[in-house]
Write an enzyme that holds these catalytic residues in place. Sequence first.
Site, PDB file in Angstrom:
ATOM      1  CG  ASP A 165       3.471   1.954   9.403  1.00  0.00           C
ATOM      2  OD1 ASP A 165       3.033   2.811  10.194  1.00  0.00           O
ATOM      3  OD2 ASP A 165       3.439   2.107   8.167  1.00  0.00           O
TER       4      ASP A 165
ATOM      5  NE  ARG B  27      -0.058  10.631   9.846  1.00  0.00           N
ATOM      6  CZ  ARG B  27      -0.403   9.504   9.232  1.00  0.00           C
ATOM      7  NH1 ARG B  27       0.512   8.599   8.952  1.00  0.00           N
ATOM      8  NH2 ARG B  27      -1.646   9.270   8.890  1.00  0.00           N
TER       9      ARG B  27
ATOM     10  NE  ARG C 219      -7.048   4.725   5.709  1.00  0.00           N
ATOM     11  CZ  ARG C 219      -5.985   5.029   6.473  1.00  0.00           C
ATOM     12  NH1 ARG C 219      -5.976   4.708   7.745  1.00  0.00           N
ATOM     13  NH2 ARG C 219      -4.942   5.640   5.953  1.00  0.00           N
TER      14      ARG C 219
ATOM     15  CB  CYS D   3      -4.371   6.656  11.188  1.00  0.00           C
ATOM     16  SG  CYS D   3      -4.806   5.141  10.342  1.00  0.00           S
TER      17      CYS D   3
ATOM     18  CE  LYS E  15      -1.720   1.715   3.901  1.00  0.00           C
ATOM     19  NZ  LYS E  15      -1.703   3.185   4.126  1.00  0.00           N
ATOM     20  CG  ASN E  16       2.619   2.539   3.544  1.00  0.00           C
ATOM     21  OD1 ASN E  16       1.509   3.056   3.469  1.00  0.00           O
ATOM     22  ND2 ASN E  16       3.105   2.063   4.683  1.00  0.00           N
TER      23      ASN E  16
END
Length: 419
Positions: free
Chosen positions: A306, A121, A398, A116, A22-23
């Site tokens: 993560d 951030r 997600r 999230c 995903k990232n």
Amino acid sequence: MDKFIIQGGARLEGEIRISGSKNSGLPILAATILAEGPSVISNLPHLNDITTMLALLRSLGVKVNSEKSSAEIDASRLTELEAPYALVKTMRASILVLGPMLARYGEANVSFPGGCAIGSRPVDIHLRGLEAMGAKIEVDGGYIRATAPRGLKGTHFTMDKVTVGGTENLMMAAALAQGTTVLENAAREPEIVDLARFMIAMGAKIEGVGSGRLEINGVSRMQGCQYTVMPDRIETGTYLTAAAATAGKVKLLATRADILEAVLDKLAETGAHIETGEDWIALDMKGDRPRAVSLTTAPYPAFPTDMQAQFTAMNAVAMGEARVSETIFENRLIQTHELNRMGAQIRLDGNTAIIKGVPQLKGAPVMASDLRASASLVIAAMAARGQTVIDRIYHIDRGYESIEEKFKVLGGHIRRVPG
């Protein structure tokens, strides 16, 4: 709102295939805006965030034809230069269209992103880097309005702190800038490397890939290409940690050990027996309870933030005491309160969780607060005695493709029910 009902106590055993990252997929999709022709991106995970990014691209006028794990994307011409709040509000990665839109069209209007609730951030580094390239930035009504009618110019920019999103956005912007851009204190994550390789395949000129100093020589145009997204290292780490927490034995296919070295080192400290191949990783606890392991999160190549929540859950059922320090996001230990509802013995001391392992957790109703916290609660539930109900699981969709199906293949007793 859907929930997971998990009956714990089973050792996880078996083989599953890891999905694409995903990232990595999200910035690669954003980078297709740079190209003057179609790109075919394969190994995309089927996730809500990926679906949202594809919808965002469509809203800009990009032609998108997606099927299963691949998408053909033609951004030859955008018809809109505004990323609307309705699409951006759920996903922080939507900010990544800012750099490529500005670089190619000299203008971009992007709503401040969501995602999230794991702490501050800010995107100030993104904006200051673009300003250093000559962009004019205005923040108005929740939108970032950036213009560079004469094009972006190469610059030498040092980031105050390591930022993955900032590195990605500025690297994409610099690809079409006039002259050379040097980014100091750049992020080194494997996902940054994957994005750079994709951009190079489209015609970008980038040196120092994988290091903290990137040199990007701007080009006048880029073309589409075919590219395969790397495996998801966080999904890989999550299933390995779940197996360790349940004294299990798993083999994960279509993944790589070289992108997960810090996590594998810590898993070895638990007593796990680990074997690796070119595209697989196997973990075997030999039926033993894991040993507690202390860790501190930090930018790559150190232990990833993560994976912190998943290791916190594993430590909750490990032998001994561990100290887990979170240095990246200030709210990312919030899941410890839910773990304590399941019988964990965790106390917080600032940004450190002090975890005294217990032989077994007990099932309880719990609530997920963010993506990785959701994964930690699933791991805890798998290792617990009795039934656990996890509410607000929309977070997990997600970042984890078909998570209940994969856990079922490994012998986990998990089902999704409507809220």
